[in-house]
Design a protein around this motif. Structure first.
Motif, PDB file in Angstrom:
ATOM      1  N   VAL A  23      -0.230  -1.993   1.546  1.00  0.00           N
ATOM      2  CA  VAL A  23      -0.082  -3.433   1.757  1.00  0.00           C
ATOM      3  C   VAL A  23       0.799  -3.650   2.978  1.00  0.00           C
ATOM      4  CG1 VAL A  23       0.743  -5.618   0.812  1.00  0.00           C
ATOM      5  CG2 VAL A  23      -0.293  -3.917  -0.699  1.00  0.00           C
ATOM      6  N   LYS A  24       0.289  -4.410   3.929  1.00  0.00           N
ATOM      7  CA  LYS A  24       1.028  -4.713   5.151  1.00  0.00           C
ATOM      8  C   LYS A  24       1.415  -6.190   5.127  1.00  0.00           C
ATOM      9  CE  LYS A  24       2.414  -3.702   9.450  1.00  0.00           C
ATOM     10  NZ  LYS A  24       3.426  -2.679   9.761  1.00  0.00           N
ATOM     11  N   VAL A  64       6.682  -5.083   7.212  1.00  0.00           N
ATOM     12  CA  VAL A  64       6.934  -4.296   6.005  1.00  0.00           C
ATOM     13  C   VAL A  64       5.628  -3.671   5.521  1.00  0.00           C
ATOM     14  CG1 VAL A  64       7.701  -4.366   3.607  1.00  0.00           C
ATOM     15  CG2 VAL A  64       8.892  -5.719   5.339  1.00  0.00           C
ATOM     16  N   GLN A  65       5.692  -2.387   5.162  1.00  0.00           N
ATOM     17  CA  GLN A  65       4.516  -1.698   4.642  1.00  0.00           C
ATOM     18  C   GLN A  65       4.852  -1.044   3.301  1.00  0.00           C
ATOM     19  OE1 GLN A  65       1.764   0.774   7.197  1.00  0.00           O
ATOM     20  NE2 GLN A  65       2.536   2.444   5.931  1.00  0.00           N
ATOM     21  N   VAL A  66       3.981  -1.291   2.312  1.00  0.00           N
ATOM     22  CA  VAL A  66       4.149  -0.705   0.983  1.00  0.00           C
ATOM     23  C   VAL A  66       2.978   0.230   0.731  1.00  0.00           C
ATOM     24  CG1 VAL A  66       4.371  -1.150  -1.484  1.00  0.00           C
ATOM     25  CG2 VAL A  66       5.334  -2.773   0.164  1.00  0.00           C
ATOM     26  N   LYS A  67       3.286   1.491   0.411  1.00  0.00           N
ATOM     27  CA  LYS A  67       2.248   2.491   0.180  1.00  0.00           C
ATOM     28  C   LYS A  67       2.306   2.963  -1.268  1.00  0.00           C
ATOM     29  CE  LYS A  67       0.547   6.932   1.952  1.00  0.00           C
ATOM     30  NZ  LYS A  67       0.768   8.020   2.943  1.00  0.00           N
ATOM     31  N   VAL A 112       9.164  -6.003  -5.460  1.00  0.00           N
ATOM     32  CA  VAL A 112       9.623  -5.672  -6.808  1.00  0.00           C
ATOM     33  C   VAL A 112       8.618  -4.720  -7.449  1.00  0.00           C
ATOM     34  CG1 VAL A 112      10.149  -6.584  -9.098  1.00  0.00           C
ATOM     35  CG2 VAL A 112      10.795  -7.887  -7.072  1.00  0.00           C
ATOM     36  N   LEU A 113       9.131  -3.659  -8.066  1.00  0.00           N
ATOM     37  CA  LEU A 113       8.248  -2.674  -8.706  1.00  0.00           C
ATOM     38  C   LEU A 113       8.346  -2.797 -10.228  1.00  0.00           C
ATOM     39  CD1 LEU A 113       6.317  -0.292  -8.469  1.00  0.00           C
ATOM     40  CD2 LEU A 113       8.300   1.232  -8.437  1.00  0.00           C
ATOM     41  N   ALA A 114       7.186  -3.041 -10.867  1.00  0.00           N
ATOM     42  CA  ALA A 114       7.134  -3.156 -12.324  1.00  0.00           C
ATOM     43  C   ALA A 114       6.767  -1.830 -12.981  1.00  0.00           C
ATOM     44  CB  ALA A 114       6.130  -4.231 -12.734  1.00  0.00           C
ATOM     45  N   ARG A 115       5.905  -1.038 -12.330  1.00  0.00           N
ATOM     46  CA  ARG A 115       5.462   0.218 -12.922  1.00  0.00           C
ATOM     47  C   ARG A 115       4.995   1.170 -11.824  1.00  0.00           C
ATOM     48  NH1 ARG A 115       0.786  -0.631 -16.916  1.00  0.00           N
ATOM     49  NH2 ARG A 115      -0.514  -0.390 -15.060  1.00  0.00           N
ATOM     50  N   GLY A 116       5.218   2.463 -12.036  1.00  0.00           N
ATOM     51  CA  GLY A 116       4.772   3.450 -11.069  1.00  0.00           C
ATOM     52  C   GLY A 116       5.847   3.790 -10.043  1.00  0.00           C
ATOM     53  N   LYS A 117       5.437   4.081  -8.830  1.00  0.00           N
ATOM     54  CA  LYS A 117       6.358   4.411  -7.743  1.00  0.00           C
ATOM     55  C   LYS A 117       5.716   4.027  -6.421  1.00  0.00           C
ATOM     56  CE  LYS A 117       7.212   8.774  -6.729  1.00  0.00           C
ATOM     57  NZ  LYS A 117       7.750  10.154  -6.840  1.00  0.00           N
ATOM     58  N   ILE A 118       6.513   3.453  -5.527  1.00  0.00           N
ATOM     59  CA  ILE A 118       5.985   3.054  -4.224  1.00  0.00           C
ATOM     60  C   ILE A 118       6.922   3.504  -3.106  1.00  0.00           C
ATOM     61  CG2 ILE A 118       4.738   1.046  -5.091  1.00  0.00           C
ATOM     62  CD1 ILE A 118       6.952  -0.739  -4.142  1.00  0.00           C
ATOM     63  N   SER A 119       6.330   3.682  -1.948  1.00  0.00           N
ATOM     64  CA  SER A 119       7.084   3.973  -0.735  1.00  0.00           C
ATOM     65  C   SER A 119       7.070   2.734   0.149  1.00  0.00           C
ATOM     66  CB  SER A 119       6.458   5.157   0.009  1.00  0.00           C
ATOM     67  OG  SER A 119       7.038   5.314   1.296  1.00  0.00           O
ATOM     68  N   LEU A 120       8.256   2.279   0.545  1.00  0.00           N
ATOM     69  CA  LEU A 120       8.371   1.065   1.364  1.00  0.00           C
ATOM     70  C   LEU A 120       8.939   1.430   2.728  1.00  0.00           C
ATOM     71  CD1 LEU A 120       9.692  -2.397   0.218  1.00  0.00           C
ATOM     72  CD2 LEU A 120      10.512  -1.395   2.336  1.00  0.00           C
ATOM     73  N   GLU A 173      10.099  -2.029   9.635  1.00  0.00           N
ATOM     74  CA  GLU A 173      10.462  -1.928  11.047  1.00  0.00           C
ATOM     75  C   GLU A 173      11.301  -3.133  11.437  1.00  0.00           C
ATOM     76  OE1 GLU A 173       6.757   0.422  13.118  1.00  0.00           O
ATOM     77  OE2 GLU A 173       6.655  -1.750  12.984  1.00  0.00           O
ATOM     78  N   ASN A 174      12.120  -2.967  12.481  1.00  0.00           N
ATOM     79  CA  ASN A 174      12.803  -4.135  13.022  1.00  0.00           C
ATOM     80  C   ASN A 174      11.829  -4.973  13.839  1.00  0.00           C
ATOM     81  OD1 ASN A 174      12.480  -2.640  15.339  1.00  0.00           O
ATOM     82  ND2 ASN A 174      14.662  -2.407  15.791  1.00  0.00           N
ATOM     83  N   GLN A 175      12.269  -6.149  14.260  1.00  0.00           N
ATOM     84  CA  GLN A 175      11.369  -7.079  14.930  1.00  0.00           C
ATOM     85  C   GLN A 175      10.856  -6.530  16.255  1.00  0.00           C
ATOM     86  OE1 GLN A 175      10.988  -9.656  12.892  1.00  0.00           O
ATOM     87  NE2 GLN A 175       9.275 -10.514  14.018  1.00  0.00           N
ATOM     88  N   GLU A 176      11.628  -5.660  16.897  1.00  0.00           N
ATOM     89  CA  GLU A 176      11.227  -5.097  18.193  1.00  0.00           C
ATOM     90  C   GLU A 176      10.361  -3.841  18.025  1.00  0.00           C
ATOM     91  OE1 GLU A 176      14.415  -5.823  17.435  1.00  0.00           O
ATOM     92  OE2 GLU A 176      14.412  -7.753  18.487  1.00  0.00           O
ATOM     93  N   HIS A 177      10.176  -3.389  16.772  1.00  0.00           N
ATOM     94  CA  HIS A 177       9.380  -2.185  16.474  1.00  0.00           C
ATOM     95  C   HIS A 177       9.955  -0.944  17.164  1.00  0.00           C
ATOM     96  CE1 HIS A 177       6.391  -4.804  14.654  1.00  0.00           C
ATOM     97  NE2 HIS A 177       6.365  -5.518  15.760  1.00  0.00           N
ATOM     98  N   THR A 178      11.275  -0.898  17.270  1.00  0.00           N
ATOM     99  CA  THR A 178      11.918   0.251  17.907  1.00  0.00           C
ATOM    100  C   THR A 178      12.526   1.211  16.890  1.00  0.00           C
ATOM    101  OG1 THR A 178      13.970  -1.028  18.150  1.00  0.00           O
ATOM    102  CG2 THR A 178      12.432  -1.031  20.021  1.00  0.00           C
ATOM    103  N   SER A 179      12.644   0.789  15.643  1.00  0.00           N
ATOM    104  CA  SER A 179      13.185   1.662  14.602  1.00  0.00           C
ATOM    105  C   SER A 179      12.603   1.265  13.256  1.00  0.00           C
ATOM    106  CB  SER A 179      14.719   1.573  14.553  1.00  0.00           C
ATOM    107  OG  SER A 179      15.129   0.279  14.153  1.00  0.00           O
ATOM    108  N   SER A 180      12.609   2.187  12.322  1.00  0.00           N
ATOM    109  CA  SER A 180      12.080   1.916  10.985  1.00  0.00           C
ATOM    110  C   SER A 180      12.898   2.646   9.934  1.00  0.00           C
ATOM    111  CB  SER A 180      10.606   2.343  10.898  1.00  0.00           C
ATOM    112  OG  SER A 180      10.484   3.751  11.052  1.00  0.00           O
ATOM    113  N   LYS A 181      12.827   2.127   8.703  1.00  0.00           N
ATOM    114  CA  LYS A 181      13.539   2.734   7.578  1.00  0.00           C
ATOM    115  C   LYS A 181      12.592   2.782   6.391  1.00  0.00           C
ATOM    116  CE  LYS A 181      17.923   0.786   9.186  1.00  0.00           C
ATOM    117  NZ  LYS A 181      19.058  -0.127   8.873  1.00  0.00           N
ATOM    118  N   SER A 182      12.788   3.793   5.541  1.00  0.00           N
ATOM    119  CA  SER A 182      11.915   3.965   4.379  1.00  0.00           C
ATOM    120  C   SER A 182      12.738   4.232   3.124  1.00  0.00           C
ATOM    121  CB  SER A 182      10.932   5.123   4.601  1.00  0.00           C
ATOM    122  OG  SER A 182      10.076   4.861   5.696  1.00  0.00           O
TER     123      SER A 182
END
Length: 329
Positions: free
Chosen positions: A160-161, A165-168, A188-196, A199-208
């Motif tokens: 989901v994009k 923000v991207q949720v896998k 919000v996660l109700a069940r299972g496991k997700i990777s989130l 990126e910042n607005q400039e698309h110069t860095s990302s966090k997971s």
């Protein structure tokens, strides 16, 4: 027509659909989508509303009924389409089309995606996805808020994009709140496991981060920073089950939720009211009932201006307006 005749007609219709092959079902789905796209829901509602008695209670009750009836269920046979294409040994680029579905103000929609996954789409939200999904990924883009119940398929990740923000996921139940007018995106996660991933607005860095059941991630759109918290997530996901939950919720957020839930515009006339907080749960209540309960629980006055539809040159539609001000002694 008598009830028995109606029952026979419904049974005959269901039997006819069972005899349809996949291509006929796909054709029927396309026709339904086309009809939905061409319905002037707002104009039709206002025309009916203008013919009602002047009593605002009547209008509010009818508004509630129309919203309840407008919780759209759109199982548009996309799963059948997906199966058909894969049964033909694959797809080419020109066979893929993009489907976009939007929930109007005051409307919550349920959608079945091509893989059989379910999506509850909140008001003023839009989801976009390919028909069919590819063999490698199941990509969905979202503006607004949606709750997902994803069919498990370890070989084909569901992504989901929402803005930056991207949720896998592989198979799970989760909620994404990404309305454009908000500075932060909530997951919000109700069940299972997700990777989130954010990126910042400039698309110069990302966090997971990895989310586990019962956790909520809040993403800053500008910086891409992610804050994790754990606790009762019911108030964030109850909307997809038809419940509006306030838990020490400030008036500004209450007003925003009422705008989404009932398709109205809320005007706060006294800034002092913004300091008020509310804790309550509404389930299937009309706008009139909700406003009356809010009046009983706090020192506020509420005025309601019904929607109207100008059939002149521009044919403009104006939402109903709820004015909230501090109660005078």
């Amino acid at each position: 027509m008598h009830i028995e005749d109606k029952k026979k007609e419904v049974v005959a219709l269901l039997e006819e659909r069972e005899r349809m092959d996949t291509l006929e079902q796909v054709s029927e789905a396309v026709n339904v989508i086309d009809l939905v796209d061409h319905v002037d829901v707002s104009g039709a509602f206002v025309k009916v509303n203008n013919r009602l008695p002047g009593d605002s209670k009547w209008r509010l009750y009818v508004g509630y009924l129309s919203k309840a009836a407008a919780i759209l269920f759109l199982p548009v046979l996309l799963f059948a389409l997906w199966q058909y294409y894969f049964s033909q040994g694959g797809i080419s680029g020109d066979q893929i089309s993009m489907q976009q579905i939007t929930s109007p103000p005051g409307t919550r929609s349920q959608i079945i995606l091509p893989d059989g996954s379910k999506v509850w789409l909140n008001a003023e939200s839009t989801i976009r996805f390919p028909i069919p999904f590819s063999r490698k990924t199941r990509n969905v883009s979202l503006i607004g808020q949606a709750f997902f119940s994803v069919q498990k398929n370890p070989e084909v990740p569901f992504i989901v994009k929402a803005d930056n923000v991207q949720v896998k996921v592989l198979g799970t139940r989760f909620d994404v709140n990404a309305y454009p007018d908000r500075e932060k995106v909530g997951v919000v996660l109700a069940r299972g496991k997700i990777s989130l991933t954010a990126e910042n607005q400039e698309h110069t860095s990302s966090k997971s981060v990895i989310l586990h059941p019962g956790e909520r991630a809040v993403v800053d759109r500008q910086q891409g920073d992610i804050q994790l918290s754990e606790g009762n997530i019911e108030k964030y996901i109850a909307w997809h089950n038809g419940r509006l939950v306030f838990d020490e919720t400030p008036m500004k957020e209450v007003a925003r939720q009422l705008e989404l839930w009932y398709g109205v515009k809320v005007v706060i006339e006294d800034p002092e009211i913004l300091n008020y907080h509310f804790s309550t749960t509404f389930e299937n209540e009309s706008l009139y009932q909700v406003l009356e309960l809010l009046k009983l629980s706090s020192p506020i006055e509420i005025d309601y201006q019904p929607a109207h539809y100008d059939e002149g040159g521009k044919k403009t539609y104006s939402k109903s307006i709820v004015y909230i001000k501090k109660k005078t002694k």
